[in-house]
Design a protein around this motif. Structure first.
Motif, PDB file in Angstrom:
ATOM      1  N   TYR A   4       0.823  -1.206   0.000  1.00 10.72           N
ATOM      2  CA  TYR A   4       0.000   0.000   0.000  1.00 10.72           C
ATOM      3  C   TYR A   4       0.857   1.256   0.000  1.00 10.72           C
ATOM      4  N   LEU A   5       1.873   1.245   0.864  1.00  7.07           N
ATOM      5  CA  LEU A   5       2.738   2.419   0.940  1.00  7.07           C
ATOM      6  C   LEU A   5       3.480   2.632  -0.365  1.00  7.07           C
ATOM      7  N   GLY A   6       3.937   1.557  -0.967  1.00  8.60           N
ATOM      8  CA  GLY A   6       4.664   1.695  -2.219  1.00  8.60           C
ATOM      9  C   GLY A   6       3.800   2.258  -3.323  1.00  8.60           C
ATOM     10  N   SER A   7       2.521   1.856  -3.368  1.00  4.13           N
ATOM     11  CA  SER A   7       1.641   2.362  -4.426  1.00  4.13           C
ATOM     12  C   SER A   7       1.272   3.821  -4.225  1.00  4.13           C
ATOM     13  N   PHE A   8       1.315   4.309  -2.997  1.00  2.00           N
ATOM     14  CA  PHE A   8       0.895   5.691  -2.726  1.00  2.00           C
ATOM     15  C   PHE A   8       2.057   6.662  -2.701  1.00  2.00           C
ATOM     16  N   PHE A   9       3.190   6.262  -2.200  1.00  2.00           N
ATOM     17  CA  PHE A   9       4.328   7.153  -2.027  1.00  2.00           C
ATOM     18  C   PHE A   9       5.452   6.841  -3.001  1.00  2.00           C
ATOM     19  N   THR A  10       5.168   6.253  -4.149  1.00  2.00           N
ATOM     20  CA  THR A  10       6.213   5.927  -5.111  1.00  2.00           C
ATOM     21  C   THR A  10       6.960   7.183  -5.505  1.00  2.00           C
ATOM     22  N   PHE A  68      -2.829   2.026  12.619  1.00  2.00           N
ATOM     23  CA  PHE A  68      -2.804   0.883  11.698  1.00  2.00           C
ATOM     24  C   PHE A  68      -1.404   0.344  11.427  1.00  2.00           C
ATOM     25  N   ALA A  69      -0.334   0.957  11.900  1.00  2.00           N
ATOM     26  CA  ALA A  69       1.010   0.398  11.748  1.00  2.00           C
ATOM     27  C   ALA A  69       1.187  -0.738  12.759  1.00  2.00           C
ATOM     28  N   LYS A  70       1.756  -1.896  12.302  1.00  3.26           N
ATOM     29  CA  LYS A  70       1.851  -3.078  13.147  1.00  3.26           C
ATOM     30  C   LYS A  70       2.939  -2.967  14.192  1.00  3.26           C
ATOM     31  N   ASN A  71       4.068  -2.353  13.835  1.00  4.69           N
ATOM     32  CA  ASN A  71       5.180  -2.301  14.769  1.00  4.69           C
ATOM     33  C   ASN A  71       5.933  -0.992  14.584  1.00  4.69           C
ATOM     34  N   ALA A  72       6.961  -0.830  15.426  1.00  2.00           N
ATOM     35  CA  ALA A  72       7.738   0.405  15.397  1.00  2.00           C
ATOM     36  C   ALA A  72       8.479   0.579  14.083  1.00  2.00           C
ATOM     37  N   GLN A  73       8.890  -0.520  13.446  1.00  2.13           N
ATOM     38  CA  GLN A  73       9.613  -0.420  12.181  1.00  2.13           C
ATOM     39  C   GLN A  73       8.718   0.158  11.080  1.00  2.13           C
ATOM     40  N   GLU A  74       7.459  -0.301  11.010  1.00  2.00           N
ATOM     41  CA  GLU A  74       6.532   0.233  10.013  1.00  2.00           C
ATOM     42  C   GLU A  74       6.200   1.702  10.291  1.00  2.00           C
ATOM     43  N   ARG A  75       6.020   2.021  11.564  1.00  2.00           N
ATOM     44  CA  ARG A  75       5.720   3.422  11.894  1.00  2.00           C
ATOM     45  C   ARG A  75       6.867   4.329  11.484  1.00  2.00           C
ATOM     46  N   GLU A  76       8.092   3.892  11.743  1.00  2.00           N
ATOM     47  CA  GLU A  76       9.252   4.706  11.380  1.00  2.00           C
ATOM     48  C   GLU A  76       9.368   4.838   9.866  1.00  2.00           C
ATOM     49  N   MET A  77       9.047   3.755   9.148  1.00  2.00           N
ATOM     50  CA  MET A  77       9.117   3.805   7.685  1.00  2.00           C
ATOM     51  C   MET A  77       8.077   4.797   7.136  1.00  2.00           C
ATOM     52  N   ILE A  78       6.860   4.736   7.681  1.00  2.00           N
ATOM     53  CA  ILE A  78       5.813   5.668   7.229  1.00  2.00           C
ATOM     54  C   ILE A  78       6.204   7.106   7.546  1.00  2.00           C
ATOM     55  N   ARG A  79       6.748   7.340   8.733  1.00  2.00           N
ATOM     56  CA  ARG A  79       7.131   8.698   9.127  1.00  2.00           C
ATOM     57  C   ARG A  79       8.220   9.244   8.216  1.00  2.00           C
ATOM     58  N   ARG A  80       9.214   8.397   7.895  1.00  2.00           N
ATOM     59  CA  ARG A  80      10.305   8.852   7.031  1.00  2.00           C
ATOM     60  C   ARG A  80       9.793   9.196   5.619  1.00  2.00           C
ATOM     61  N   ILE A  81       8.878   8.363   5.118  1.00  2.00           N
ATOM     62  CA  ILE A  81       8.338   8.626   3.779  1.00  2.00           C
ATOM     63  C   ILE A  81       7.552   9.946   3.759  1.00  2.00           C
ATOM     64  N   TYR A  82       6.769  10.204   4.806  1.00  2.00           N
ATOM     65  CA  TYR A  82       6.041  11.471   4.894  1.00  2.00           C
ATOM     66  C   TYR A  82       7.007  12.659   4.883  1.00  2.00           C
ATOM     67  N   LEU A  83       8.054  12.560   5.717  1.00  2.00           N
ATOM     68  CA  LEU A  83       9.002  13.666   5.801  1.00  2.00           C
ATOM     69  C   LEU A  83       9.747  13.862   4.497  1.00  2.00           C
ATOM     70  N   THR A  84      10.095  12.753   3.835  1.00  2.00           N
ATOM     71  CA  THR A  84      10.858  12.858   2.586  1.00  2.00           C
ATOM     72  C   THR A  84      10.037  13.489   1.469  1.00  2.00           C
ATOM     73  N   ASN A  85       8.766  13.143   1.382  1.00  2.00           N
ATOM     74  CA  ASN A  85       7.931  13.633   0.287  1.00  2.00           C
ATOM     75  C   ASN A  85       7.332  15.017   0.554  1.00  2.00           C
ATOM     76  N   GLY A  86       7.529  15.582   1.716  1.00  2.00           N
ATOM     77  CA  GLY A  86       7.022  16.923   1.982  1.00  2.00           C
ATOM     78  C   GLY A  86       5.530  16.929   2.273  1.00  2.00           C
ATOM     79  N   PRO A  87       4.914  18.109   2.237  1.00  2.00           N
ATOM     80  CA  PRO A  87       3.501  18.237   2.625  1.00  2.00           C
ATOM     81  C   PRO A  87       2.580  17.563   1.631  1.00  2.00           C
ATOM     82  N   CYS A  88       1.521  17.033   2.130  1.00  2.00           N
ATOM     83  CA  CYS A  88       0.486  16.415   1.298  1.00  2.00           C
ATOM     84  C   CYS A  88      -0.785  17.224   1.486  1.00  2.00           C
ATOM     85  N   GLN A  89      -0.994  18.189   0.591  1.00  2.00           N
ATOM     86  CA  GLN A  89      -2.146  19.076   0.702  1.00  2.00           C
ATOM     87  C   GLN A  89      -3.015  18.932  -0.528  1.00  2.00           C
ATOM     88  N   SER A  90      -4.287  19.033  -0.318  1.00  2.00           N
ATOM     89  CA  SER A  90      -5.236  18.823  -1.419  1.00  2.00           C
ATOM     90  C   SER A  90      -5.509  20.115  -2.158  1.00  2.00           C
TER      91      SER A  90
END
Length: 695
Positions: A4-10, A68-90
């Motif tokens: 899911y993350l790969g399809s959204f934050f590619t 919805f993140a299962k463990n600390a590793q997934e949460r950290e991965m999601i957080r890093r992807i958010y920070l790397t891609n910048g703001p997500c505004q509609s």
């Protein structure tokens, strides 16, 4: 989860760099995903397979990552992807529509000079004051817009915050100023400057520019208002330079300066005019004509003892009646009673805007035309004023000092000398008042102003030679109508004190020589002394451009001399070409019927542009523009201060300097403000700083 993350934050191809927080720096694929999710049909549901709350472009609609993140590793991965891609505004397609509603409300408030905010701007407030209440009214009257605003809009998209209002107003002021600078272009201009205090006792300097536009019209535009803590000439010049640098102007383009007579402005050695002349010797100074006219009147009133006593008496009567609400009400009641009687007897005509209520106005030394208005109101309300003073005199509840003062005022008013002075000063001030009003016009040129001053002098001389009999007759008729005793003109006047040494003086000699001749002679002499610029070489040369009487004042030698006063505009080659161009020009315009019956240089400039003569004779037209650019009066600056007192009043006495200037610029220059459309305002608003939405 990783699918899911790969399809959204590619990520798009390229290096992984830190993204800016502005919308223009978001990743391409991420931007595409925003657009996909922001379509009107998909704003309320996700469009990709995966956790629904992760796909919403609006962060406020997503569940926290922890849910919805299962463990600390997934949460950290999601957080890093958010920070790397910048703001997500509609992007909301309907956002500009609701934003234009806010712009319309702000335009209305700015144009009317109304306050934006109130004491309580919360949702629970019963009175949110002007802006919020106006927005509510606009949205409630439009059902389509109502679904996108205020309570129906997202919390961060209401567009009613004070910071948003200030930003929009700042954009409007910037656009108006930019339009004025664009209209000036590369032309030269004159500068009008003055100072005044606001309701918060803060000193402000106002700058107005005077120039000739592409149509040949004289234009005076408000450039800005700046708070100055130091009013020395050096400080004022530095402030002017800062404003000029901000707006892309230069001191070298100044061709005229218009100030009042204060020492920090017009000082011969260290005044503002002298400091600017050091850098630009073509920036000629002209003392405000309307201000000089007022100074001539004040000086006349101080030099003639009878006038000094007369105006002091007028002020006493105004204070005695106007200082009390009860007495002012009595004056209004007396006016109403007299009006009812006059209408019943058909002595006055009734109709719309006729027979309006009047009050006594106080004369002020610094208020133009205030003396004339004060005397006219006093003359009109003469009987009513006597009635009020008599009521005060007979009021036993008042102290004896007040009653005695009212009695003395009545005795003085009911004398032939007072009525004579009242009629005389109304006639004299009527001449100068017409001159004052003409000088305050924005399109007035200095050559025509010189002509008006000469006309006023001629009228004063004619009044001196032939006006006594008419004045005496009118004064006598007024006294007979109001039962005022008329003394025998041949009888000897009873003198007091040391004046007895002059010998016997008749009433006729006293009224005609000591008052009538003395007042007119002093006023005439003051006009000569105050308007010394009329005889200066610069203005004498400028007068040769006057088109009246088929260019009868045309003088080629003086016009060439006039061009020599502006070395930055006419070089040696231009001066030689100007001589030949003037020969052709005068023959052309004198034989052209389109240039007959012109009333001044302002009409000449418009006609030259209209008939394309400014292209045929560019050097002559340059002389005309230089003549029109010289300022006549600082009336535009005074109007700006009047607007300042209206905008920053007692209820808005905490307005900041920048906020005050932003409100004043579009309020004063309404015609320029009206020419700016909402789309332009919206786009400039977007450029102020990074926004969550792209308009």
């Amino acid at each position: 989860m990783e699918r899911y993350l790969g399809s959204f934050f590619t990520k798009s191809s390229g290096s992984r760099t830190k993204r800016s927080r502005s919308e223009s720096s978001s990743t391409d694929l991420f931007q595409d995903k925003q657009n996909e999710c922001a379509t009107p049909s998909s704003q309320n549901k996700p469009t990709v397979e995966g956790p629904p709350d992760l796909c919403f472009p609006d962060p406020s609609k997503r569940l926290p990552i922890m849910s919805f993140a299962k463990n600390a590793q997934e949460r950290e991965m999601i957080r890093r992807i958010y920070l790397t891609n910048g703001p997500c505004q509609s992007k909301f397609d309907n956002f500009p529509q609701s934003f234009i509603g806010s712009i319309r409300c702000i335009r209305y408030l700015i144009r009317q000079g109304l306050a934006f905010w109130g004491y309580d701007e919360t949702d629970a407030s019963m009175n949110n004051e002007n802006f919020v209440e106006l927005v509510k009214f606009l949205y409630e009257s439009n059902e389509e817009v109502d679904t996108l605003s205020l309570n129906n809009a997202p919390e961060n998209l209401k567009m009613i915050a004070p910071s948003i209002q200030k930003d929009i107003t700042n954009v409007v002021a910037s656009l108006v100023t930019r339009a004025i600078i664009s209209d000036i272009g590369d032309n030269f201009f004159s500068i009008l400057v003055d100072e005044a205090c606001d309701i918060s006792i803060k000193e402000h300097m106002t700058i107005v520019l005077r120039y000739v536009n592409c149509n040949g019209d004289i234009i005076e535009r408000f450039l800005g208002l700046v708070h100055v803590s130091d009013t020395t000439a050096t400080s004022l010049k530095e402030t002017i330079e800062l404003i000029f640098a901000k707006n892309g102007l230069s001191l070298t383009k100044i061709r005229g300066q218009g100030y009042d007579g204060s020492s920090n402005m017009s000082g011969q050695f260290s005044g503002l005019k002298s400091l600017i002349l050091v850098e630009n010797n073509s920036a000629y100074y002209v003392h405000c004509f309307a201000h000089q006219l007022q100074l001539a009147l004040v000086a006349c009133a101080k030099k003639v003892y009878a006038l000094t006593d007369f105006f002091n008496f007028i002020l006493l009567v105004c204070n005695a009646i106007g200082a009390s609400c009860k007495r002012a009400d009595i004056l209004r009641e007396k006016q109403l009673e007299e009006l009812v009687k006059s209408i019943a007897s058909d002595d006055v005509q009734s109709g719309r805007n006729l027979n309006q209520e009047m009050s006594l106005s106080r004369p002020g030394d610094t208020r133009w035309s205030s003396h004339y208005r004060s005397l006219v109101s006093f003359y009109t309300l003469f009987d009513r004023v006597l009635d009020v003073l008599e009521i005060i005199k007979d009021d036993t509840t008042l102290m004896h000092a007040k009653r005695s003062e009212a009695s003395d005022l009545m005795i003085r008013m009911e004398t032939f000398e007072f009525v004579l002075l009242l009629n005389l000063m109304i006639k004299v001030l009527a001449i100068t008042d017409e001159l004052s009003l003409a000088l305050q016009r924005k399109d007035q040129d200095i050559v025509n102003a010189m002509t008006l001053v000469k006309v006023s002098k001629v009228l004063l001389l004619q009044m001196r030679d032939n006006g006594w009999d008419n004045l005496f007759q009118e004064t006598s008729e007024f006294c007979i109508k109001h039962d005022i005793n008329i003394p025998d003109m041949e009888s000897v006047l009873a003198l007091q004190g040391r004046t007895k040494r002059r010998g016997p003086v008749t009433h006729l000699h006293h009224f005609k020589v000591d008052i009538f001749y003395a007042v007119i002679d002093t006023q005439f002499q003051e006009l000569n002394d105050r308007f010394s610029e009329v005889s200066s070489n610069l203005l004498e040369c400028m007068a040769c451009l006057n088109p009246c009487n088929s260019f009868s004042e045309f003088d080629k030698n003086k016009l060439c001399k006039f061009a020599g006063y502006y070395p930055s505009d006419f070089d040696l080659i231009d001066l030689v070409m100007l001589e030949y161009q003037l020969d052709t020009y005068i023959v052309d315009v004198q034989s052209d019927p389109n240039f007959l019956n012109l009333q001044g240089i302002a009409d000449l400039a418009k006609r030259m542009v209209e008939k394309k003569k400014h292209i045929v004779y560019p050097l002559v037209y340059l002389l005309v523009k230089l003549a029109l650019t010289l300022p006549v009066a600082t009336a535009s600056v005074e109007r700006a201060f009047s607007a300042m007192k209206y905008i920053k009043n007692a209820l808005r006495n905490q307005m900041g300097d920048e906020w005050l200037n932003d409100c004043l610029v579009p309020y004063i220059e309404k015609d320029v403000f009206d020419s700016i459309d909402n789309k332009t305002i919206m786009m400039e608003f977007q450029k102020l700083r990074p926004r969550r939405m792209t308009l």
